[in-house]
Design a protein around this motif. Structure first.
Motif, PDB file in Angstrom:
ATOM      1  N   GLN B 239       0.851  -1.181   0.000  1.00 23.69           N
ATOM      2  CA  GLN B 239       0.000   0.000   0.000  1.00 23.69           C
ATOM      3  C   GLN B 239       0.894   1.241   0.000  1.00 23.69           C
ATOM      4  OE1 GLN B 239      -3.592  -0.362   2.604  1.00 23.69           O
ATOM      5  NE2 GLN B 239      -2.613  -2.220   3.339  1.00 23.69           N
ATOM      6  N   PHE B 240       0.706   2.081  -0.990  1.00 22.23           N
ATOM      7  CA  PHE B 240       1.531   3.278  -1.162  1.00 22.23           C
ATOM      8  C   PHE B 240       0.803   4.510  -0.639  1.00 22.23           C
ATOM      9  CE2 PHE B 240       5.158   2.163  -3.953  1.00 22.23           C
ATOM     10  CZ  PHE B 240       4.901   0.816  -4.092  1.00 22.23           C
ATOM     11  N   SER B 241       1.466   5.275   0.197  1.00 16.70           N
ATOM     12  CA  SER B 241       0.859   6.518   0.666  1.00 16.70           C
ATOM     13  C   SER B 241       1.960   7.501   1.024  1.00 16.70           C
ATOM     14  CB  SER B 241      -0.031   6.266   1.880  1.00 16.70           C
ATOM     15  OG  SER B 241       0.775   5.906   2.980  1.00 16.70           O
ATOM     16  N   GLU B 242       1.577   8.751   1.188  1.00 14.07           N
ATOM     17  CA  GLU B 242       2.548   9.773   1.536  1.00 14.07           C
ATOM     18  C   GLU B 242       1.974  10.629   2.646  1.00 14.07           C
ATOM     19  OE1 GLU B 242       1.010   9.784  -1.655  1.00 14.07           O
ATOM     20  OE2 GLU B 242      -0.446  11.149  -0.823  1.00 14.07           O
ATOM     21  N   MET B 243       2.852  11.334   3.351  1.00 14.76           N
ATOM     22  CA  MET B 243       2.413  12.178   4.467  1.00 14.76           C
ATOM     23  C   MET B 243       3.095  13.535   4.387  1.00 14.76           C
ATOM     24  SD  MET B 243       2.339   9.980   7.998  1.00 14.76           S
ATOM     25  CE  MET B 243       4.116   9.822   8.096  1.00 14.76           C
ATOM     26  N   MET B 283       5.632   6.209   1.837  1.00  9.18           N
ATOM     27  CA  MET B 283       5.636   4.950   2.573  1.00  9.18           C
ATOM     28  C   MET B 283       5.051   3.787   1.786  1.00  9.18           C
ATOM     29  SD  MET B 283       4.282   6.617   6.121  1.00  9.18           S
ATOM     30  CE  MET B 283       2.770   7.069   5.334  1.00  9.18           C
ATOM     31  N   ILE B 284       5.560   2.619   2.077  1.00  5.95           N
ATOM     32  CA  ILE B 284       4.972   1.372   1.618  1.00  5.95           C
ATOM     33  C   ILE B 284       4.485   0.657   2.868  1.00  5.95           C
ATOM     34  CG2 ILE B 284       5.410  -0.864   0.520  1.00  5.95           C
ATOM     35  CD1 ILE B 284       7.620   0.582  -1.118  1.00  5.95           C
ATOM     36  N   ASN B 285       3.207   0.359   2.917  1.00  7.83           N
ATOM     37  CA  ASN B 285       2.597  -0.265   4.088  1.00  7.83           C
ATOM     38  C   ASN B 285       2.884   0.522   5.367  1.00  7.83           C
ATOM     39  OD1 ASN B 285       1.514  -2.265   2.490  1.00  7.83           O
ATOM     40  ND2 ASN B 285       3.165  -3.722   2.858  1.00  7.83           N
ATOM     41  N   GLY B 286       2.844   1.835   5.271  1.00 10.24           N
ATOM     42  CA  GLY B 286       2.988   2.685   6.441  1.00 10.24           C
ATOM     43  C   GLY B 286       4.410   2.865   6.935  1.00 10.24           C
ATOM     44  N   ARG B 287       5.348   2.218   6.280  1.00 11.27           N
ATOM     45  CA  ARG B 287       6.745   2.332   6.698  1.00 11.27           C
ATOM     46  C   ARG B 287       7.580   2.896   5.548  1.00 11.27           C
ATOM     47  NH1 ARG B 287       8.339  -3.522   9.316  1.00 11.27           N
ATOM     48  NH2 ARG B 287       6.482  -3.873  10.603  1.00 11.27           N
TER      49      ARG B 287
END
Ligand SMILES: [Cu+2]
Ligand SMILES: [Cu+2]
Lengths: 526, 539
Positions: B239-243, B283-287
């Motif tokens: 899961q790809f996300s950014e902050m 992040m990938i999987n929140g890390r």
């Protein structure tokens, strides 16, 4: 806690590095024959493809420098780059062609001394012209007889075994960076020897930067030749390394340095490579479907969708009985197929590699100084097609830039003018190596037919072509696709008409502070 | 933030940091697609701090379990330490069976000032009850003392109508709540085993090197879809996300300032701008890398249980479940080979709508762009086919029996007769073909390339020590000045693993940084391991 460990180990590694580096030297590799291509006499041209029983193809070689240089932006600004430059095929590159050589072209010492800045400093006429550059040398810069080996009786004159004189390499390679990096073009079944020679970055003596080549998208790649420094080896300043691949499946790939990618890619270490299909080598008039059936007989070249989920060119669902048209490889003057389609549907008369990229001038300024860089706020202000912004995209011939050595260098050899003879088809091999954002390229006039994506034919497992017409394509850095501009309708697209390729990301139609320019070029019907 | 210093100190030593990070933080740990199972899931939304490799603790919101889930998959017997904390990023991966009726009860335990929250399950026909009616679905109201509230729990019920991977995420003030971490994955697994696929628990016997035990089967199912072309041998969820740390900082400041406020008070809400957007964590999987390559459920990351550390053997069909969370697209580049996209958001892509159609029509991609809210399932494999040299460094003249293994091509050219062979799935046309012009130790010469002495090149931390795959070939490939790099100093040692390491990362390259520090961010190493190396996905 982590910081402390890093600090300690940084010091250790920092002090060890010079010891590792000092045993390197320059050399090139371009064998005239191999166990796969044993007959040297057959390796200097592409043989016809008739049957699946041999690897076919030829041997191809190229040498590039890894270092730095300057380029000229659309608003006239000189921009500092980390970059690759040509160290073979100099004349071809300056004329906008792939710099890739057969052994008979590569293994040729220069007939005269090469001046710093060559070929720009030795060419007539120079920048901004469509006539061929008056500089004909295409061999490997630095190649010379290995006199020591001859004296030791280990080699017979002329003994051109890859031994080089480093002086011309430094003369030509220093500050000779190109954007995009030198173009490679190979044919399926070729063995490709690519030598990367790290000449150092003269403007950044504080750095001991290594470089590598990553062949982006190669199926079943080997890690050793994948160019990722973490997973393989990296090439130190003063060293050469030869990458070896049997050409992968036909398609539009691209390549780049994989050292600190956010920095080295943004700074300009990006290039293009494409692989032409076996189908180009089918004798003129040969049956394309039958030829693809021949490829089905070899496990290496077949595509059986029931057995292999990662192949893209099964026999076409419909046998169109298409026959081989004239291609560059089978004796024509232009033209070819993008893929082994078996139905002739990827035929083109002219092809143009186009690479999308972006430069953030603040980052490049920081990159020329000794200051730390910020990545999160990287923002491109120059939007590039083959390293140029409009109106430079429609300037013929190589663009030259004066560098910090006071010499002119061919910094941007590739125009982006799409010249299509009236009634013909153009293949655009579009790749994107922007490191910050997605970019859209639209066609004003001739529709784009997308025939390939990420170096694969757009065909389903049942053999149906999944081509689609569109007026725009969107790519991120790290993607490529193949588009055909079909101008066969001479009523709509008569000789003399001009159409545009431009970005509807309207803020990208600018050259930094200049409000007009950016990601745009012309399609000219000749 | 305190994390900014490091960049200035280390900006030019970034390359050197790579080996350092590896040595310190990478153990032999693997991924898979762990999650919780059942038909009813009792979830909560809470706040907590998640950790980033630059040392930052980032205030976040996440879904978690309000009571123990009915099960874990892989089960605790295969993956000890599996937990479902009360808050995690991404939220718990919900693993359900095709056709089942699924109920998700969500309790809002966010700070009162954070307001309502909810979950959307795009792709399912959801019946929502409880809470209050919001714009997109029923929302749970905040409640400082949950026992006293009846409106802080909502229920979502739907039938898991078709297999595949999908995203779930907050349907309330998504620009803030998804940014804060309220997202997760739901995987629907097929109930039947398609023809030709291997049922879970009965993978064929593998070669087992001396000292190793057999590899367990960590798959959730035999296939990704009800289609025989979607069989697989391993699977990984990314899961790809950014902050944008500024948003999180601002949210924390406002939540803190409004501590104890009454939900009815007009000032008891947050006013956190979500534009302009300047993400600095990718992040990938929140890390972020290298944390993503630490174990699943690692204690260092109590609120980020899932990792990204794929491993595989040659020839294995590997299912990638890829989801774009957050708000940006990311060009996820898989080094090593292409990915065949099977379907999007649980919709299998076939070449026709004819009943019984099995031919796939999804694209083949080397860069799988993640798009917010979009899930993709794809198959990847690596065999080394067509390299034109033997990646195992086989040498028929060797005195080492392992160097002289036969390669008997099957109908497709691979060595598959014995599933227990060390070189199972070797590409036989290149068998015994040398790479190097001169012999290198026990690896024969006569090949096309002249290798430099490996000791004079800079070696990467994941460099196995030779061009070859696996400890046997690597140990036999001795250069003029001995093996390299020295064993025991790297993540992928010549004698231990010697896998082929491929970088899988965002090709918006600035996203492989952690708050301006390279390397970091959306980056992980995928290892193709020789079958003499046991892949253990248990942690
Ligand atoms: Cu790349
Ligand atoms: Cu990469």
């Amino acid at each position: 806690m982590k910081k402390l460990y890093q600090a300690v180990l940084f010091v250790l590694l920092c002090c060890l590095t010079p010891l590792v580096a000092n045993a390197q030297s320059f050399r090139v590799q371009c064998p005239t024959s191999t166990i796969t291509h044993p007959n040297a006499a057959n390796n200097n041209s592409e043989p016809a493809y008739t049957a699946p029983t041999n690897v076919n193809g030829a041997i191809k070689c190229q040498q590039i420098s890894g270092g730095d240089g300057y380029s000229t932006m659309g608003d006239g600004t000189q921009t500092y780059m980390f970059s690759f430059g040509p160290l073979s095929g100099l004349s071809k590159i300056a004329n906008g062609q792939p710099g890739t050589d057969f052994p008979s072209e590569f293994n040729v010492p220069s007939p005269s001394a090469l001046l710093p800045g060559a070929p720009a400093t030795m060419a007539t006429p120079s920048s901004g012209t469509s006539v061929p550059i008056g500089f004909g040398y295409n061999g490997a810069v630095g190649l010379t007889a290995d006199l020591d080996a001859i004296a030791d009786g280990k080699c017979v004159a002329p003994c051109l075994d890859g031994h080089v004189d480093p002086r011309p390499i430094i003369d030509v390679g220093v500050l000779n960076g190109n954007i995009p990096a030198p173009l490679f073009a190979i044919d399926e079944d070729d063995e490709f020897f690519l030598t990367l020679t790290n000449v150092g970055m003269i403007m950044r003596p504080d750095l001991f930067e290594q470089h590598t080549v990553h062949f982006h998208g190669y199926p079943n790649a080997s890690t050793f030749y994948d160019g990722v420094p973490d997973a393989s080896v990296a090439i130190n300043i003063g060293g050469s390394f030869t990458y070896y691949y049997l050409a992968p499946d036909a398609g539009t790939y691209f390549w780049h340095c994989h050292i600190t990618p956010p920095e080295h890619l943004q700074m300009g270490m990006v290039g293009q490579i494409y692989v032409r299909p076996r189908q180009d080598r089918v004798a003129l008039g040969g049956d394309l479907y039958a030829s693809l059936q021949q490829q089905e007989l070899d496990n290496r070249t077949k595509c059986d969708s029931t057995q292999d989920i990662l192949c893209s060119n099964p026999l076409p669902a419909i046998n169109t009985a298409a026959t081989a048209a004239s291609t560059v490889v089978n004796g024509g003057h232009s033209g070819g197929y993008a893929y082994n389609d078996g139905d002739g549907s990827t035929y083109y008369d002219v092809e143009y590699p186009i690479q999308i990229h972006g430069f953030d001038p603040s980052f490049h300024f920081v990159g020329m100084t000794f200051n730390p860089e910020q990545f999160a706020d990287m923002k491109d202000k120059y939007f590039l097609l083959n390293g140029r912004s409009y109106p430079d995209t429609v300037t013929t011939g190589p663009l030259a830039t004066q560098s910090a050595d006071g010499k002119m260098h061919f910094s941007q050899p590739l125009p982006s003018i799409i010249n299509i003879p009236a009634g013909k088809k153009a293949l655009l091999r579009i790749s994107d190596l922007d490191v910050t954002e997605y970019q859209t390229l639209a066609s004003l006039g001739i529709p784009m037919t997308v025939i390939g994506y990420n170096a694969k034919l757009l065909r389903d497992q049942a053999g149906n072509n999944l081509y689609y017409n569109t007026n725009s394509i969107t790519l991120a850095g790290g993607e490529s696709l193949d588009v055909i501009l079909d101008a066969t309708d001479t009523t709509r697209y008569p000789s003399g008409s001009v159409f545009y390729l431009y970005t509807p990301n309207l803020d990208h139609l600018s050259n930094d502070a200049e409000n007009f320019g950016g990601l745009m070029t012309e399609v000219r019907i000749n | 933030m305190r994390t900014m210093k490091m960049n200035t100190t280390f900006s030019k030593s970034r390359l050197l940091l790579v080996p350092v990070l590896v040595m310190l933080f990478a153990a032999t740990v693997y991924a898979s697609a762990p999650g919780i199972t059942g038909t009813t899931f009792n979830l909560t939304a809470r706040d907590a701090f998640i950790s980033q490799p630059d040392g930052a603790s980032v205030y976040s919101w996440g879904y978690g379990c309000s009571s123990a889930p009915s099960g874990f998959n892989p089960p605790a017997t295969l993956m000890p330490g599996a937990t479902c904390p009360t808050m995690q990023v991404p939220g718990p991966t919900l693993i359900v069976m095709e056709g089942q009726t699924v109920t998700v009860n969500l309790t809002n335990n966010l700070p009162t000032s954070a307001g309502n929250t909810s979950i959307l399950f795009p792709g399912f026909n959801v019946t929502a009850t409880g809470g209050v009616v919001g714009l997109l679905t029923h929302e749970a109201l905040p409640c400082p003392t949950p026992t006293a509230c009846t409106t802080n729990t909502v229920s979502y019920t739907f039938v898991a109508s078709s297999p595949g991977t999908r995203a779930y995420y907050s349907g309330t003030q998504g620009d803030l709540q998804v940014e804060m971490g309220l997202y997760g994955a739901i995987i629907v697994v097929p109930t039947a085993v398609p023809t030709g696929c291997t049922a879970v628990g009965s993978i064929p016997a593998h070669y087992v090197a001396p000292g190793n035990s057999a590899e367990a089967d960590y798959r959730l199912a035999a296939s990704a879809y009800d289609n025989p072309r979607s069989c697989y041998d391993r699977e990984y969820l990314f899961q790809f996300s950014e902050m944008d740390p500024g948003i999180h900082k601002n949210a924390l400041a406002q939540v803190t300032a409004r501590t104890g406020c009454a939900a009815t008070s007009p000032t008891c809400h947050l006013d956190v701008p979500t534009e302009p957007y300047h993400p600095a964590y990718f992040m990938i999987n929140g890390r972020s890398m290298p944390d993503d390559m630490d174990p699943n459920y690692a204690r260092e990351y109590p609120h980020q249980p899932y990792n990204g550390n794929p491993h595989m053997h040659p020839g294995e069909q590997v299912l990638l479940r890829i989801i774009g969370q957050g708000r940006w697209q990311h060009p996820f580049h898989e080094h090593g080979n292409h990915v065949r996209i099977l379907g999007r958001d649980g919709n299998l892509i076939l070449s026709s709508t004819t009943a019984g159609e099995v031919n796939l029509a999804g694209p083949l991609l080397f860069t799988t762009t993640t798009t917010p809210g979009l899930a993709m399932d794809g198959i990847f494999y690596w065999t080394g086919k067509g390299l034109n040299w033997d990646p195992y460094g086989h040498n028929p003249a060797s005195s080492d029996s392992t160097a002289k293994l036969p390669c008997t091509p099957d109908a497709n050219g691979y060595n598959t007769a014995a599933t227990t062979a060390l070189n199972y799935y070797e590409w036989c046309q290149d068998h015994n073909k040398p790479l190097e012009a001169a012999p290198f130790g026990d690896v024969a010469g006569g090949g096309p390339a002249t290798l430099p002495d490996p000791n004079i090149l800079a070696n990467g931390a994941w460099f196995g020590g030779s061009p070859y795959l696996g400890p046997n070939a690597t140990v036999r490939a001795v250069g003029p000045t001995g093996t390299t790099p020295p064993s025991g100093t790297i993540a992928n040692s010549p004698t231990g693993e010697a896998g082929f390491a491929f970088m899988w990362h965002s090709h918006n390259e600035r996203e492989i940084t952690t708050n301006n520090i390279f390397p970091g961010g959306m980056l992980m190493m995928m290892l193709v391991d020789s079958r003499e190396f046991q892949i253990d996905e248990s942690n």
